[in-house]
Design an enzyme around this catalytic site. Sequence first.
Site, PDB file in Angstrom:
ATOM      1  N   LYS A   1       0.802  -1.175   0.085  1.00  0.00           N
ATOM      2  CA  LYS A   1      -0.155  -0.106  -0.093  1.00  0.00           C
ATOM      3  C   LYS A   1       0.896   1.380   0.037  1.00  0.00           C
ATOM      4  O   LYS A   1       2.163   1.299   0.523  1.00  0.00           O
ATOM      5  CB  LYS A   1      -0.865   0.026   1.293  1.00  0.00           C
TER       6      LYS A   1
HETATM    7  C1  LIG Z   1      -9.755  -4.211  -1.405  1.00  0.00           C
HETATM    8  C2  LIG Z   1      -8.741  -4.920  -0.353  1.00  0.00           C
HETATM    9  N1  LIG Z   1      -9.316  -5.276   0.908  1.00  0.00           N
HETATM   10  C3  LIG Z   1      -8.777  -5.630   1.838  1.00  0.00           C
HETATM   11  C4  LIG Z   1      -7.395  -6.108   1.751  1.00  0.00           C
HETATM   12  C5  LIG Z   1      -6.618  -6.749   2.835  1.00  0.00           C
HETATM   13  O1  LIG Z   1      -5.838  -5.733   3.489  1.00  0.00           O
HETATM   14  P1  LIG Z   1      -4.816  -6.415   4.470  1.00  0.00           P
HETATM   15  O2  LIG Z   1      -3.707  -7.252   3.779  1.00  0.00           O
HETATM   16  O3  LIG Z   1      -4.202  -5.476   5.348  1.00  0.00           O
HETATM   17  O4  LIG Z   1      -5.381  -7.459   5.329  1.00  0.00           O
HETATM   18  C6  LIG Z   1      -6.708  -5.617   0.603  1.00  0.00           C
HETATM   19  C7  LIG Z   1      -5.407  -5.756   0.616  1.00  0.00           C
HETATM   20  O5  LIG Z   1      -4.695  -5.526  -0.516  1.00  0.00           O
HETATM   21  C8  LIG Z   1      -7.689  -4.867  -0.455  1.00  0.00           C
HETATM   22  O6  LIG Z   1      -6.965  -4.632  -1.674  1.00  0.00           O
END
Ligand SMILES: Cc1ncc(COP(=O)(O)O)c(C=O)c1O
Length: 373
Positions: A192
């Site tokens: 990110k």
């Molecule tokens: C749209 C979306 N939701 C949720 C997530 C999950 O995030 P995390 O990796 O912090 O759990 C991501 C991760 O890339 C994402 O792109």
Amino acid sequence: MMLRFPVARPRLPTADAILPYLRQIDENQYYSNFGPLAGAVEARLAERYGIDAACVTTVSNATAGLTAALQAEARARKRNVNDGAAYCLLPAWTFVATLHAVLAAGLEPYLLDVDEDSWSLTPQAVENALSRIPGEPVAVVPVSPFGRPYDMASWDDFSRRTGLAVVMDSAAAFDKGDVGLSPAVFSLHATKVLAAGEGGFAVSTDVDLINEIRKCINFGFFGDRVAQSRAINGKMSEYHAAVTLAALDAWPQTRRIFDDIAAAYREGFAADNRIRLLPGTGDDYASSTIMITREDPLPPGFDEALAARGVGTRRWWGGGIAKQVAYRRFSSDLLPVTDWLAQRCIGLPCYPGLERDEILEIAAIVGDTLRGR
Ligand SMILES: Cc1ncc(COP(=O)(O)O)c(C=O)c1O
């Protein structure tokens, strides 16, 4: 295969930048459980979004944050065991984590198609869909695609009108995240724009709801050791808070880097009207993902042809979540826009250190490959 231009090459704060915060951990001897560094992250995020620090909670990652926010919201909407499945609506065009969170919160997913321009759900489209849901819908998880800004006020209105809980999956939307009564959950994953390796946070102007989410990421505890709700362990450690603080220190430079990358891609594709960047890319928000689409489906072997010329690509959301092997059985609307995007949408290299000239070269390689040259 080592590619000249991998699709992602995250660059997190250096050891030197993190060290002052690690020394604070040594001094505090506090390692997790909403420690002082996690508190400092919350205070800085609150300042950034113009809200009170009590309106922010750190979480271990966005998947845990979404799960906890849905658990907190579902708890607020009391249901009887005889009411049948509690449906949660979500777009089919998203990363599979959105669906994992819905299931982890004990809700039954129902997949909706996305709007063709914004690649996301709109309050009106969801309201129109309500009569088609087989059971009782209790919540909706709109998703900000690849960090695209969203309007929380319109979702708060939707929530008031329909009685459904809204939990915004704003995983990639750190730069232009909007804050309202409904919670929004952000990711600090290495991929990110603001990256801590793993991490995340949730925001809402409803302090009681934030406290409820804090309970749901802390075994159901709040002030004592009695589990008061269904819960998980989703707290951010002090070590991840240290990296997050160092990443926040560097944010102005990081944002410029991603802006410059997007601007170079816009320049690179400006003369090719068959290729479209996700609207707004490099214009009004920073994203760590460069997504292109075009009118015709991408030709077979396209990804491999680019790889052979040193350009890494990724179908970040594959064919959408209805196509994930584990989850094919869930109910869904027809998904023409999701299917359209899945056949035409691909992520290109995007990472700090990628220079303008290299991006123009990548754009030329993409154009040539599409023309079969
Ligand atoms: C749209 C979306 N939701 C949720 C997530 C999950 O995030 P995390 O990796 O912090 O759990 C991501 C991760 O890339 C994402 O792109």
